[in-house]
Design a protein around this motif. Structure first.
Motif, PDB file in Angstrom:
ATOM      1  N   PHE A 112       0.910  -1.235  -0.043  1.00 44.89           N
ATOM      2  CA  PHE A 112       0.001   0.021   0.101  1.00 44.89           C
ATOM      3  C   PHE A 112       0.651   1.208  -0.014  1.00 44.89           C
ATOM      4  CE2 PHE A 112      -3.334  -2.977   1.181  1.00 44.89           C
ATOM      5  CZ  PHE A 112      -4.429  -2.224   0.611  1.00 44.89           C
ATOM      6  N   PHE A 113       2.046   0.995   0.298  1.00 44.21           N
ATOM      7  CA  PHE A 113       3.160   2.293   0.579  1.00 44.21           C
ATOM      8  C   PHE A 113       4.003   2.309  -0.717  1.00 44.21           C
ATOM      9  CE2 PHE A 113       1.899   1.171   4.760  1.00 44.21           C
ATOM     10  CZ  PHE A 113       1.148   2.113   5.119  1.00 44.21           C
ATOM     11  N   LYS A 114       4.241   1.137  -1.564  1.00 46.68           N
ATOM     12  CA  LYS A 114       5.241   0.898  -2.511  1.00 46.68           C
ATOM     13  C   LYS A 114       4.773   0.852  -3.814  1.00 46.68           C
ATOM     14  CE  LYS A 114       8.618  -1.117   0.912  1.00 46.68           C
ATOM     15  NZ  LYS A 114       9.481  -2.610   1.040  1.00 46.68           N
ATOM     16  N   GLN A 115       3.331   0.287  -3.912  1.00 45.50           N
ATOM     17  CA  GLN A 115       3.107   0.080  -5.368  1.00 45.50           C
ATOM     18  C   GLN A 115       2.810   1.434  -6.147  1.00 45.50           C
ATOM     19  OE1 GLN A 115       0.086  -2.883  -5.980  1.00 45.50           O
ATOM     20  NE2 GLN A 115      -0.810  -1.725  -7.477  1.00 45.50           N
ATOM     21  N   TYR A 171      -9.986  -9.317  -5.338  1.00 46.12           N
ATOM     22  CA  TYR A 171      -9.172 -10.129  -4.158  1.00 46.12           C
ATOM     23  C   TYR A 171      -7.588 -10.075  -4.373  1.00 46.12           C
ATOM     24  CZ  TYR A 171     -13.832 -12.231  -3.303  1.00 46.12           C
ATOM     25  OH  TYR A 171     -15.182 -12.218  -2.930  1.00 46.12           O
ATOM     26  N   ASP A 172      -7.507  -9.674  -5.474  1.00 48.03           N
ATOM     27  CA  ASP A 172      -5.915  -9.491  -5.874  1.00 48.03           C
ATOM     28  C   ASP A 172      -5.621  -8.305  -5.216  1.00 48.03           C
ATOM     29  OD1 ASP A 172      -3.564 -10.442  -7.580  1.00 48.03           O
ATOM     30  OD2 ASP A 172      -3.760  -8.351  -8.251  1.00 48.03           O
ATOM     31  N   LEU A 173      -4.484  -8.233  -4.241  1.00 45.23           N
ATOM     32  CA  LEU A 173      -3.898  -7.052  -3.758  1.00 45.23           C
ATOM     33  C   LEU A 173      -3.638  -6.008  -4.528  1.00 45.23           C
ATOM     34  CD1 LEU A 173      -3.483  -5.664  -0.976  1.00 45.23           C
ATOM     35  CD2 LEU A 173      -1.159  -6.751  -0.953  1.00 45.23           C
ATOM     36  N   LYS A 174      -2.776  -6.199  -5.738  1.00 42.69           N
ATOM     37  CA  LYS A 174      -2.360  -5.179  -6.584  1.00 42.69           C
ATOM     38  C   LYS A 174      -3.758  -4.640  -7.123  1.00 42.69           C
ATOM     39  CE  LYS A 174       2.289  -7.016  -7.258  1.00 42.69           C
ATOM     40  NZ  LYS A 174       3.256  -7.665  -8.277  1.00 42.69           N
ATOM     41  N   GLU A 175      -4.429  -5.435  -7.700  1.00 44.15           N
ATOM     42  CA  GLU A 175      -5.542  -4.717  -8.467  1.00 44.15           C
ATOM     43  C   GLU A 175      -6.610  -3.970  -7.310  1.00 44.15           C
ATOM     44  OE1 GLU A 175      -7.802  -3.653 -11.343  1.00 44.15           O
ATOM     45  OE2 GLU A 175      -5.984  -4.929 -11.662  1.00 44.15           O
ATOM     46  N   ALA A 204      -7.227   3.097   2.146  1.00 46.65           N
ATOM     47  CA  ALA A 204      -7.650   4.447   1.087  1.00 46.65           C
ATOM     48  C   ALA A 204      -6.718   5.352   1.578  1.00 46.65           C
ATOM     49  CB  ALA A 204      -9.193   4.563   0.935  1.00 46.65           C
ATOM     50  N   MET A 205      -6.513   5.912   2.731  1.00 42.14           N
ATOM     51  CA  MET A 205      -5.677   6.817   3.212  1.00 42.14           C
ATOM     52  C   MET A 205      -4.086   6.452   2.831  1.00 42.14           C
ATOM     53  SD  MET A 205      -7.415   7.175   6.807  1.00 42.14           S
ATOM     54  CE  MET A 205      -6.372   8.590   7.506  1.00 42.14           C
ATOM     55  N   ALA A 206      -3.842   5.267   2.694  1.00 41.76           N
ATOM     56  CA  ALA A 206      -2.429   5.103   2.212  1.00 41.76           C
ATOM     57  C   ALA A 206      -2.088   5.409   1.050  1.00 41.76           C
ATOM     58  CB  ALA A 206      -1.993   3.479   2.734  1.00 41.76           C
ATOM     59  N   ARG A 207      -3.050   5.328   0.097  1.00 41.60           N
ATOM     60  CA  ARG A 207      -3.024   5.776  -1.332  1.00 41.60           C
ATOM     61  C   ARG A 207      -3.218   7.291  -1.386  1.00 41.60           C
ATOM     62  NH1 ARG A 207       0.369   2.561  -3.424  1.00 41.60           N
ATOM     63  NH2 ARG A 207      -0.327   3.102  -5.545  1.00 41.60           N
ATOM     64  N   GLY A 208      -3.232   7.871  -0.492  1.00 46.87           N
ATOM     65  CA  GLY A 208      -3.525   9.582  -0.449  1.00 46.87           C
ATOM     66  C   GLY A 208      -5.078   9.918  -1.048  1.00 46.87           C
ATOM     67  N   LYS A 209      -6.027   9.084  -0.873  1.00 42.36           N
ATOM     68  CA  LYS A 209      -7.220   9.416  -0.898  1.00 42.36           C
ATOM     69  C   LYS A 209      -8.028  10.223   0.071  1.00 42.36           C
ATOM     70  CE  LYS A 209      -6.562   7.931  -4.329  1.00 42.36           C
ATOM     71  NZ  LYS A 209      -6.642   8.371  -5.871  1.00 42.36           N
ATOM     72  N   ILE A 210      -8.874  11.089  -0.245  1.00 42.02           N
ATOM     73  CA  ILE A 210      -9.789  11.784   0.480  1.00 42.02           C
ATOM     74  C   ILE A 210     -10.741  10.575   0.889  1.00 42.02           C
ATOM     75  CG2 ILE A 210     -11.602  13.379   0.999  1.00 42.02           C
ATOM     76  CD1 ILE A 210      -9.995  15.081  -1.090  1.00 42.02           C
TER      77      ILE A 210
END
Length: 211
Positions: free
Chosen positions: A33-36, A105-109, A136-142
């Motif tokens: 979640f922090f590196k992709q 279910y796939d983490l990357k997707e 969602a927060m880890a990906r910089g979402k509101i």
């Protein structure tokens, strides 16, 4: 006793559990979640709900909010409880801005799905430790959550996300409308907050407790 939330600790004490016997150890986030890397080529969508489609998630409120802002599109993604799914399908029958998608279910997707939306909403009636908010927060979402105990523990209203009164579709719609163009400071603070829950930091805390 191990608790994954801070808000449960006073309740345990009321039940007679001594404070020094309670250990707070929350769930963590995988490093992906922090590196992709974010894919800039994917088409951006507006609002995402990702989770179990069941009565406790209170999706009726999300749908009512969608009716108030027809120019904003909504994605509902996840496995559904049959009877409740049928009810929700009836509610969105005439709405062109709400779409259902199958579970991911796939983490990357899953991360890609979060990335392609601007806002994440969790309208639940109750939540303990809403993992998906942190994702969602880890990906910089509101992120926008109903004011459940779990939502209030993670979100500092107006600083790293937003809270709305449970069941208040008008308040939810206004928050979505006011933030659909983004808010860099909120997004930045959301990422900062989520890093507290990386598995690396959680494991260090667990190791310290067991020395």
């Amino acid at each position: 006793i191990i608790t994954i939330t801070k808000w449960e600790m006073p309740y345990l004490e009321k039940l007679g559990v001594k404070k020094d016997k309670i250990i707070y150890l929350p769930n963590g986030l995988p490093e992906e979640f922090f590196k992709q890397k974010k894919e800039k080529t994917r088409k951006r969508k507006d609002v995402l709900f990702l989770g179990r489609i069941s009565p406790v998630k209170n999706l009726e409120v999300l749908i009512e909010a969608a009716k108030l802002i027809p120019n904003i599109n909504f994605s509902i993604v996840g496995p559904g409880e049959k009877n409740y799914l049928e009810k929700i399908n009836i509610l969105i029958k005439d709405l062109k801005n709400v779409n259902f998608y199958p579970p991911v279910y796939d983490l990357k997707e899953k991360i890609r799905l979060i990335d392609e939306h601007k806002i994440f909403v969790l309208p639940s009636k109750r939540e303990a430790m809403p993992q998906v908010l942190l994702e969602a927060m880890a990906r910089g979402k509101i992120v926008i959550s109903s004011d459940t105990e779990g939502g209030k523990e993670i979100i500092k209203n107006g600083k790293n996300g937003f809270l709305f009164k449970m069941g208040d579709a008008h308040q939810l719609a206004n928050l979505i409308k006011n933030n659909i163009k983004g808010n860099e400071e909120i997004e930045k603070q959301a990422e900062i907050e989520s890093k507290k829950y990386s598995w690396g930091k959680i494991i260090k805390r667990y190791t310290f407790l067991n020395k």
